[in-house]
Scaffold this motif. Structure first.
Motif, PDB file in Angstrom:
ATOM      1  N   PRO A  99     -26.212   8.912 -88.592  1.00 45.82           N
ATOM      2  CA  PRO A  99     -25.801   7.922 -89.584  1.00 45.82           C
ATOM      3  C   PRO A  99     -26.409   8.139 -90.970  1.00 45.82           C
ATOM      4  N   ILE A 100     -27.578   8.750 -91.056  1.00 40.34           N
ATOM      5  CA  ILE A 100     -28.203   8.989 -92.364  1.00 40.34           C
ATOM      6  C   ILE A 100     -27.363   9.960 -93.183  1.00 40.34           C
ATOM      7  N   GLU A 103     -23.886   8.689 -94.212  1.00 40.89           N
ATOM      8  CA  GLU A 103     -23.913   7.779 -95.361  1.00 40.89           C
ATOM      9  C   GLU A 103     -24.165   8.536 -96.661  1.00 40.89           C
ATOM     10  N   GLN A 104     -25.105   9.474 -96.628  1.00 41.25           N
ATOM     11  CA  GLN A 104     -25.472  10.212 -97.833  1.00 41.25           C
ATOM     12  C   GLN A 104     -24.453  11.286 -98.232  1.00 41.25           C
ATOM     13  N   PRO A 106     -20.795  11.607 -97.050  1.00 42.56           N
ATOM     14  CA  PRO A 106     -19.616  11.241 -96.264  1.00 42.56           C
ATOM     15  C   PRO A 106     -18.607  12.378 -96.133  1.00 42.56           C
ATOM     16  N   ARG A 117     -13.447   5.833 -94.390  1.00 39.70           N
ATOM     17  CA  ARG A 117     -14.920   5.899 -94.386  1.00 39.70           C
ATOM     18  C   ARG A 117     -15.379   6.676 -93.156  1.00 39.70           C
ATOM     19  N   GLU A 120     -17.225   5.057 -87.326  1.00 36.66           N
ATOM     20  CA  GLU A 120     -18.356   4.399 -86.680  1.00 36.66           C
ATOM     21  C   GLU A 120     -17.936   3.958 -85.294  1.00 36.66           C
ATOM     22  N   ASN A 125     -22.601   6.944 -86.479  1.00 37.06           N
ATOM     23  CA  ASN A 125     -21.675   7.794 -87.226  1.00 37.06           C
ATOM     24  C   ASN A 125     -21.870   9.233 -86.775  1.00 37.06           C
TER      25      ASN A 125
END
Length: 191
Positions: A99-100, A103-104, A106, A117, A120, A125
């Protein structure tokens, strides 16, 4: 010439990265191994939450992405401690469940076609295993642990599972592991 190989009997415990990063927690793991039949420590280098626990890997992307977790410590030192008392060490690097990074970056993630997006599922993610940058990040992490001679073991896709199907009907596990199967020194394990 005849080569005789004996099987390695592995009796391992999983050492969470935050435990390996904490001096008291690390000593506890070494003491557990010393007082039981444990002969192997499987150490989280990168877990399913995207956290990287060692600050001496030399992978610049880890810092750029904000993936270095606290407490962090030296992988070389921890493995040296384990080997000094006769323990075998295995790296656990969860590759595409992250997930990190999703998010950073995509553009490295599996994208949900309904939302545009990062996809999830159950609060997690996943990176796109076909994305060259996502592959490079996973390979860089694995290469640094192996190249230093500090750890042996699998790069895992633990948690990817096969509880979902793509539109093409391939399991998520197959989607996440297929791109790396041909890479030397990279092993995949399903959950």
């Amino acid at each position: 010439m005849t080569v005789t190989m004996a099987p390695r009997i592995v009796r391992a415990i999983h050492v969470a990265g935050w435990v390996a990063g904490d001096d008291a927690g690390w000593v506890d793991m070494l003491n557990i191994a010393a007082t039981t039949g444990i002969n192997t420590l499987m150490i989280d280098v990168k877990n399913e939450n995207g956290d990287v626990y060692f600050d001496d890997l030399g992978v610049a992307t880890v810092g750029d992405l904000g993936a270095l977790s606290e407490p962090s410590t030296s992988l070389v030192d921890r493995v040296g401690d384990a080997r000094s008392v006769g323990l075998y060490t295995i790296a656990r690097i969860v590759t595409f469940q992250d997930p990190i990074v999703a998010e950073q970056r995509p553009e490295w993630a599996v994208i949900d076609s309904n939302t545009g997006r990062p996809m999830e599922r159950n609060g997690q993610n996943f990176l796109d295993p076909y994305d060259p940058d996502a592959q490079r990040y996973a390979i860089d992490l694995r290469s640094t642990t192996g190249a230093t001679g500090t750890l042996e073991g699998p790069t895992t896709t633990a948690g990817a599972g096969s509880n979902g199907r793509s539109d093409a009907g391939r399991s998520r596990h197959a989607q996440l592991t297929t791109p790396l199967r041909s890479r030397p020194g990279v092993w995949t394990m399903g959950s």
